[in-house]
Design a protein around this motif. Structure first.
Motif, PDB file in Angstrom:
ATOM      1  N   VAL B  23       0.476  -1.064  -0.197  1.00 20.76           N
ATOM      2  CA  VAL B  23      -0.237  -0.039   0.295  1.00 20.76           C
ATOM      3  C   VAL B  23       0.867   1.241   0.341  1.00 20.76           C
ATOM      4  O   VAL B  23       0.466   2.066  -0.990  1.00 20.76           O
ATOM      5  CB  VAL B  23      -1.055  -0.453   1.048  1.00 20.76           C
ATOM      6  N   ALA B  24       2.323   0.836   0.891  1.00 22.71           N
ATOM      7  CA  ALA B  24       2.877   2.186   0.744  1.00 22.71           C
ATOM      8  C   ALA B  24       3.616   2.642  -0.644  1.00 22.71           C
ATOM      9  O   ALA B  24       3.817   4.259  -0.260  1.00 22.71           O
ATOM     10  CB  ALA B  24       4.282   2.464   1.552  1.00 22.71           C
ATOM     11  N   GLY B 258       1.158   3.571   4.825  1.00 27.66           N
ATOM     12  CA  GLY B 258       1.062   2.087   4.748  1.00 27.66           C
ATOM     13  C   GLY B 258       0.221   1.370   5.320  1.00 27.66           C
ATOM     14  O   GLY B 258      -0.523   0.258   5.389  1.00 27.66           O
TER      15      GLY B 258
END
Lengths: 341, 306
Positions: B23-24, B258
């Motif tokens: 996600v990050a 994230g």
């Protein structure tokens, strides 16, 4: 004049884009015109209804902008107002009618103000950019609406993710022969009032001075800049909240997700095209509402995605910006919003 | 009893770490680009638009292979910021409004194209890059098959951090860039072509935004949907502030965000009876709180936005 130029530029870009994508631009723009102004019904019950939130939020954004702060979180404040109005509106059964109408709207105003309270506090006390903080809360508001319509405010049947309709006597009355609620008149009055306050009172002068040059305003010793910023931001939040409330009590009567087709963003274009003048906001608000209702008609009749109207708005904003810098009259009000913390 | 629980919790945790990193990574790319722009004094609110354009461009370009998709996503973000450079840097229009307008334009353009594709019965889906196991690191038990089992784009993202750091702090150009952000007048007087440097910086920021959108599609989602970036571009701007305009700080802030976003997968797996929307809100709210912490002592470039 510049506004007309910007609008023509925006529509031309749309027309060229449509031709390039293989559509008949003439047909599309015709559908747009008919959808927005083609009949009494289209004008009053589609375009003007849609203009109400745009004008109201546009007034709020202009107001804040005059003080040098930029609220791009109107979408979130709109939803906060809509949630509050729904929550209050569904439980007004058996109330005294004038109260049943006003209490949800008052709640919406308060909710809009509260929604921008944290960004305001962060801006005034800690110098955090209101641009980022108000924006971040948009996403929180959208999640909150989703939570509400699947949780506490979901309809009693529990089938669809939407609220129950608000009580009949809590709804705003329509103007005779239309589906245009009386909020339209309220919005017109509000813009007159704002024009008066900004242009004709000492307080309005101070607000504009704070926006034009906050340091000079502060040094003058007569202007409490932070307090003005609070009023400007919270005021603009309240107007967006009221817009959300009136959308519930005058148009949809129930809360659901994606209630706003991006009013908070379109209203930025509304305010800028009006050059932050509250009276002109009425005109530009109706204009953008016409564009958007026209775009929906275009989608129905010519299968052209309504989202393309955002491109028109973007071109309008950019052309206004360019003409501003050409005439060397850059927005004096904008010197601080970018981050002199 | 405990033996049965502990391994599952460990598996959950490593899964959580892996998704946090995944996600990050688009956020990190976008934030690095935004940081380069801001160190030159340009705040780019069109980043969200660059990400959206990049995401759609990645899908459209992938029909000629995934790497073409990556290249075209970079190109899309850069092209969008060409407009920013012309309007804001060369004609001196307000940066924040210009950026907002460009995001609006990208929303409209990508929305129209994707709606048109859906109406024509085309699904805007592509194959994502397959996960690659890192040599050595990939053999660590538990961590190896999860955390070090990412798309090639994710690894490249983290390689960008030292690259950007080198560019900013170890090259002549980086020095000029930072001078433009702190005191454009002084830089100008010293012979730096401020507009030129800022134009380069904003184009880098657009390229990174486009790549971030491309990564989102090609390493994560595998399809384009209207408004799919859901504010990640704006979050990336907040991440730059949280990371105090430094590549390493930005990386830590992006990983933290994230992690916060990945919490929802973690808690869903734990099957807690908490509405999922709360986890959707959480990262934004915590970012807001974190911004409060940066407040007045912030290391913002002195000429940011002007």
């Amino acid at each position: 004049m510049q506004g007309a130029m910007a609008l023509i530029a925006g529509l031309s870009v749309l027309a060229v884009g449509l031709e390039l994508a293989g559509f008949d631009a003439g047909l599309a723009l015709g559908a747009m015109w008919r959808g927005a102004f083609g009949s009494w019904y289209a004008l009053t019950s589609a375009t003007l209804v849609r203009a109400i939130p745009l004008i109201l939020i546009g007034l709020g954004i202009s107001f804040a902008f005059r003080a040098g702060v930029f609220n791009i979180g109107a979408e979130g404040q709109f939803y906060a107002g809509a949630i509050a109005a729904t929550w209050l509106g569904v439980q007004t059964q058996g109330w005294f009618a004038p109260l049943a109408i006003t209490v949800p709207l008052a709640g919406a105003i308060v909710a809009g103000g509260l929604w921008i309270a944290v960004p305001t506090w962060l801006r005034v006390r800690l110098g955090v950019l209101e641009v980022i903080s108000t924006l971040l809360l948009n996403f929180v508001a959208e999640a909150l609406v989703s939570l509400m319509v699947q949780g506490p405010l979901q309809e009693a049947r529990g089938v669809y993710p939407q609220s129950d309709p608000i009580a009949t006597h809590a709804r705003l009355p329509f103007l005779p022969g239309t589906r245009l609620h009386v909020g339209f008149l309220l919005v017109l009055l509000l813009s007159l009032a704002l024009a008066f306050v900004l242009g004709r009172t000492l307080w309005g002068f101070r607000l504009r001075a704070a926006g034009a040059n906050p340091t000079a305003a502060w040094v003058s010793g007569r202007i409490a800049v932070p307090r003005l910023l609070v009023v400007a931001l919270v005021g603009s939040g309240m107007m967006a909240g009221l817009a959300g409330g009136m959308e519930i009590s005058g148009v949809t009567f129930a809360l659901y997700q994606n209630l706003s087709p991006g009013y908070g963003f379109t209203a930025i274009a509304v305010a800028l095209l009006a050059r932050l003048n509250p009276l002109v906001v009425i005109l530009t608000g109706v204009l953008f509402a016409a564009l958007e209702t026209g775009a929906s008609a275009m989608q129905r009749e010519a299968a052209i995605p309504a989202a393309s109207v955002f491109v028109v708005e973007a071109v309008v904003i950019i052309v206004v910006l360019l003409t501003e810098s050409f005439t060397r009259r850059a927005f004096a009000t904008r010197s601080t919003a970018a981050g002199t913390a | 009893m405990t033996e049965a629980i502990e391994p599952t919790l460990l598996v959950l945790l490593t899964g959580f770490l892996a998704s946090a990193i995944r996600v990050a990574s688009p956020l990190l790319i976008a934030a690095l680009g935004e940081m380069v722009g801001e160190r030159a004094g340009v705040i780019n609110l069109g980043l969200e638009g660059a990400m959206l354009s990049g995401a759609l461009a990645a899908v459209l370009g992938s029909q000629w292979g995934p790497w073409t998709g990556v290249a075209i996503s970079v190109l899309a973000g850069t092209c969008l910021m060409l407009i920013f450079a012309a309007v804001s840097i060369w004609f001196g229009a307000d940066q924040i409004i210009t950026g907002t307008a460009l995001t609006l334009a990208a929303l409209g353009l990508t929305g129209a194209v994707s709606a048109r594709a859906h109406a024509g019965g085309t699904t805007l889906s592509v194959d994502t890059f397959p996960p690659v196991s890192l040599p050595l690191l990939g053999r660590i038990p538990l961590l190896g098959p999860t955390v070090f089992q990412q798309s090639i784009l994710v690894y490249l993202t983290f390689l960008l951090v030292p690259v950007v750091a080198y560019l900013m702090y170890r090259t002549q150009w980086g020095l000029r860039l930072r001078a433009c952000g702190e005191s454009p007048q002084a830089a100008q007087a010293a012979g730096v072509r401020v507009r030129g440097v800022r134009t380069a910086a904003i184009l880098i920021s657009g390229a990174c935004g486009g790549l971030a959108g491309g990564t989102l599609v090609l390493a994560q989602v595998g399809t384009f949907a209207e408004r799919m970036t859901a504010g990640r571009g704006f979050v990336a701007i907040a991440i730059v502030i949280l990371g105090r305009w430094h590549p390493l700080g930005v990386m830590i802030a992006a990983l933290t965000f994230g992690g916060l976003s990945a919490l929802q997968f973690f808690f869903q797996a734990l099957d807690l009876k908490v509405p999922y929307q709360l986890f959707l809100m959480l990262p934004y709210i915590l970012t807001l709180f974190a911004l409060a912490g940066t407040g007045k002592t912030s290391a913002a470039p002195a000429a940011l936005g002007r």
